[in-house]
Design a protein around this motif. Structure first.
Motif, mmCIF file in Angstrom:
data_model
loop_
_atom_site.group_PDB
_atom_site.id
_atom_site.type_symbol
_atom_site.label_atom_id
_atom_site.label_comp_id
_atom_site.label_asym_id
_atom_site.label_seq_id
_atom_site.Cartn_x
_atom_site.Cartn_y
_atom_site.Cartn_z
ATOM 1 N N TRP A 1 1.653 5.333 0.259
ATOM 2 C CA TRP A 1 1.140 6.377 1.155
ATOM 3 C C TRP A 1 1.931 7.669 0.954
ATOM 4 O O TRP A 1 3.000 7.675 0.347
ATOM 5 C CB TRP A 1 1.211 5.937 2.615
ATOM 6 C CG TRP A 1 2.542 5.367 3.028
ATOM 7 C CD1 TRP A 1 2.915 4.061 2.993
ATOM 8 C CD2 TRP A 1 3.690 6.090 3.486
ATOM 9 N NE1 TRP A 1 4.218 3.916 3.406
ATOM 10 C CE2 TRP A 1 4.719 5.148 3.723
ATOM 11 C CE3 TRP A 1 3.952 7.436 3.735
ATOM 12 C CZ2 TRP A 1 5.981 5.527 4.187
ATOM 13 C CZ3 TRP A 1 5.213 7.807 4.194
ATOM 14 C CH2 TRP A 1 6.201 6.850 4.427
ATOM 15 N N ASP A 2 1.370 8.760 1.485
ATOM 16 C CA ASP A 2 2.039 10.054 1.435
ATOM 17 C C ASP A 2 1.766 10.779 2.747
ATOM 18 O O ASP A 2 1.434 10.136 3.761
ATOM 19 C CB ASP A 2 1.593 10.865 0.216
ATOM 20 C CG ASP A 2 0.080 11.056 0.146
ATOM 21 O OD1 ASP A 2 -0.593 10.928 1.201
ATOM 22 O OD2 ASP A 2 -0.445 11.323 -0.954
ATOM 23 N N MET B 1 6.133 5.275 -3.671
ATOM 24 C CA MET B 1 5.199 6.314 -4.084
ATOM 25 C C MET B 1 5.921 7.376 -4.908
ATOM 26 O O MET B 1 5.436 7.809 -5.970
ATOM 27 C CB MET B 1 4.549 6.959 -2.858
ATOM 28 C CG MET B 1 3.711 8.200 -3.161
ATOM 29 S SD MET B 1 2.234 7.852 -4.145
ATOM 30 C CE MET B 1 1.060 7.545 -2.799
ATOM 31 N N ASP C 1 7.753 7.384 1.363
ATOM 32 C CA ASP C 1 7.554 6.122 0.655
ATOM 33 C C ASP C 1 8.259 6.218 -0.698
ATOM 34 O O ASP C 1 7.782 6.889 -1.618
ATOM 35 C CB ASP C 1 6.054 5.869 0.478
ATOM 36 C CG ASP C 1 5.741 4.507 -0.122
ATOM 37 O OD1 ASP C 1 6.668 3.861 -0.645
ATOM 38 O OD2 ASP C 1 4.571 4.094 -0.068
ATOM 39 N N ASP D 1 -0.643 12.324 3.777
ATOM 40 C CA ASP D 1 -2.018 12.193 4.258
ATOM 41 C C ASP D 1 -2.254 10.904 5.052
ATOM 42 O O ASP D 1 -3.379 10.652 5.482
ATOM 43 C CB ASP D 1 -2.996 12.240 3.083
ATOM 44 C CG ASP D 1 -3.052 13.614 2.432
ATOM 45 O OD1 ASP D 1 -2.799 14.610 3.145
ATOM 46 O OD2 ASP D 1 -3.333 13.699 1.221
ATOM 47 N N LEU D 2 -1.216 10.110 5.226
ATOM 48 C CA LEU D 2 -1.356 8.899 6.041
ATOM 49 C C LEU D 2 -1.798 9.307 7.445
ATOM 50 O O LEU D 2 -1.044 9.931 8.200
ATOM 51 C CB LEU D 2 -0.024 8.146 6.097
ATOM 52 C CG LEU D 2 -0.008 6.835 6.886
ATOM 53 C CD1 LEU D 2 -0.867 5.782 6.202
ATOM 54 C CD2 LEU D 2 1.430 6.323 7.040
ATOM 55 N N GLU D 3 -3.030 8.959 7.806
ATOM 56 C CA GLU D 3 -3.599 9.460 9.047
ATOM 57 C C GLU D 3 -2.982 8.814 10.283
ATOM 58 O O GLU D 3 -2.627 9.482 11.248
ATOM 59 C CB GLU D 3 -5.122 9.250 9.053
ATOM 60 C CG GLU D 3 -5.855 10.088 8.011
ATOM 61 C CD GLU D 3 -7.359 9.927 8.110
ATOM 62 O OE1 GLU D 3 -7.826 9.179 9.002
ATOM 63 O OE2 GLU D 3 -8.060 10.555 7.307
ATOM 64 N N TYR E 1 3.263 -1.444 4.412
ATOM 65 C CA TYR E 1 3.524 -0.002 4.418
ATOM 66 C C TYR E 1 5.009 0.359 4.343
ATOM 67 O O TYR E 1 5.343 1.519 4.109
ATOM 68 C CB TYR E 1 2.918 0.637 5.673
ATOM 69 C CG TYR E 1 1.420 0.562 5.704
ATOM 70 C CD1 TYR E 1 0.643 1.465 4.976
ATOM 71 C CD2 TYR E 1 0.761 -0.428 6.437
ATOM 72 C CE1 TYR E 1 -0.743 1.389 4.996
ATOM 73 C CE2 TYR E 1 -0.619 -0.510 6.463
ATOM 74 C CZ TYR E 1 -1.370 0.403 5.739
ATOM 75 O OH TYR E 1 -2.739 0.317 5.762
ATOM 76 N N SER F 1 0.852 -1.189 0.000
ATOM 77 C CA SER F 1 0.000 0.000 0.000
ATOM 78 C C SER F 1 0.888 1.239 0.000
ATOM 79 O O SER F 1 1.727 1.408 0.892
ATOM 80 C CB SER F 1 -0.906 0.031 1.245
ATOM 81 O OG SER F 1 -1.850 -1.017 1.227
#
Length: 387
Positions: free
Chosen positions: A107-108, A228, A225, A110-112, A139, A105
């Motif tokens: 992510w950036d 990403m 990441d 905005d990964l909560e 991750y 997965s």
């Protein structure tokens, strides 16, 4: 599960065409023969091959093939007869056109909620350890809480997974500011996003970074990441992505007792063309003096990649506290830190490495055991008296 399958022989039996579950799969006769899942071909205990595949005749072909609801039955020209599970064959032949493995997965910023795990739970419970390793796989990092604030506090959990990778710095080593630092990690300066030790062969797979104290102002960890960033690069400038996957650069580390060197592209693909690893270490990269045109192409691509890996939109910031630990995939994650001042307190972290093979092995074994446990616990149908 029943699978409707149609089987056809082509090229005088050297190819088997299997149509099932909406797929058209082609298998070479030699591939099927060396993969035969029977006791004459594979050792029943180890699963290792008993025959010498390189000695199979290149003229080997399939004389007959048929299927039922779950099985492909094959007779080969060498007289061998065997059977294959259809679902396993379909899995082996499934097309893979993705840019990365499907279980990952991206992510950036905005990964909560960063993936998290409890040290005590992972230490005591296999299911918790499996969940931690699966999050790490998905991750590229996981934050572990409750690690004992002792110099080798992470060691018991490492022992649950695989051996600690020893380097010229020893096993678990300090990461703190020291006089006459032999590496920039041992200073108070901020560190750009990077991967660790690209000058080693093999490169350490996972970084374990354990915080003992972090009272200093600054010193936040930054995480990006790399997969990403690589995908963004491919979307924005395919020619830059292609350059960084094709041209290898060199990395070098030297001190009074060590001289390490290795090479590889900044973005590495596997045999399926999927993202396999990223490398980035401004402090240790030393590219060969290629012709000027090629270097201009490379420098432009590297600059584009650098803009992405330092983009705040792709960066997660974490402030580790005493007892917190990051486990990071050194083939995927780029990590760094903000500068810090010692006037605000002592910043003392400890770092170790664990290799990828032992980590992946532990995860797969735990997953298989978990699946077996679920199957054993599943209710079984009750047969009638006349069954």
């Amino acid at each position: 599960m029943s699978i409707s399958a149609n089987v056809e022989l082509q090229d005088e039996g050297r190819r088997v065409i299997l149509r099932a579950a909406g797929q058209r799969c082609e298998f070479a006769a030699l591939w099927l023969r060396e993969r035969a899942p029977d006791a004459a071909t594979l050792d029943t205990r180890t699963g290792q091959r008993l025959i010498e595949a390189a000695q199979l005749p290149l003229t080997l072909h399939v004389e007959s093939a048929s299927s039922d609801a779950q099985t492909l039955h094959v007779r080969f020209s060498d007289g061998h007869v065997t059977a294959y599970a259809l679902d396993a064959l379909l899995t082996d032949a499934a097309p893979d056109n993705a840019d990365m493995a499907p279980e990952l997965s991206l992510w950036d910023a905005d990964l909560e909620t960063p993936p998290q795990a409890s040290f005590d739970a992972a230490l005591e419970d296999d299911d918790a350890l499996l969940a931690m390793l699966e999050a790490l796989q998905r991750y590229g990092f996981v934050k572990v809480s409750g690690v004992p604030c002792e110099e080798d506090g992470m060691q018991p959990l490492i022992d649950r997974i695989g051996p600690l990778r020893r380097t010229n710095w020893g096993g678990i080593a300090d990461v703190k500011s020291v006089a006459n630092a032999y590496d920039l990690t041992m200073t108070q300066r901020g560190l750009e996003p990077h991967t660790d030790n690209p000058y080693r062969d093999p490169i350490p797979g996972y970084i374990w970074l354990h915080c003992l104290s972090n009272a200093a102002a600054g010193g936040d960890s930054t995480l990006t990441d790399g997969f990403m960033a690589a995908q963004r690069l491919k979307a924005e400038a395919p020619e830059d992505f292609d350059c960084l996957t094709r041209l290898s650069t060199q990395f070098r580390y030297t001190d009074a007792t060590t001289d390490l060197a290795s090479e590889g592209p900044l973005i590495e693909l596997d045999s399926h063309g999927r993202l396999a690893r990223v490398r980035y270490s401004n402090r240790t990269e030393r590219i060969t003096a290629h012709d000027a045109a090629l270097l201009e192409r490379y420098y432009a691509a590297r600059q584009h990649f650098y803009r992405l890996i330092t983009d705040e939109a792709l960066t997660v910031h974490l402030k580790l506290g005493p007892g917190d630990m990051l486990i990071m995939d050194n083939y995927r994650l780029l990590h760094g830190r903000t500068a810090y001042q010692l006037e605000g307190g002592v910043r003392h972290l400890r770092q170790g490495y664990v290799d990828r093979d032992s980590t992946a092995s532990r995860r797969r074994v735990l997953a298989a055991q978990h699946a077996d446990s679920d199957n054993d616990a599943a209710p079984r149908s009750v047969q009638g008296a006349n069954a």
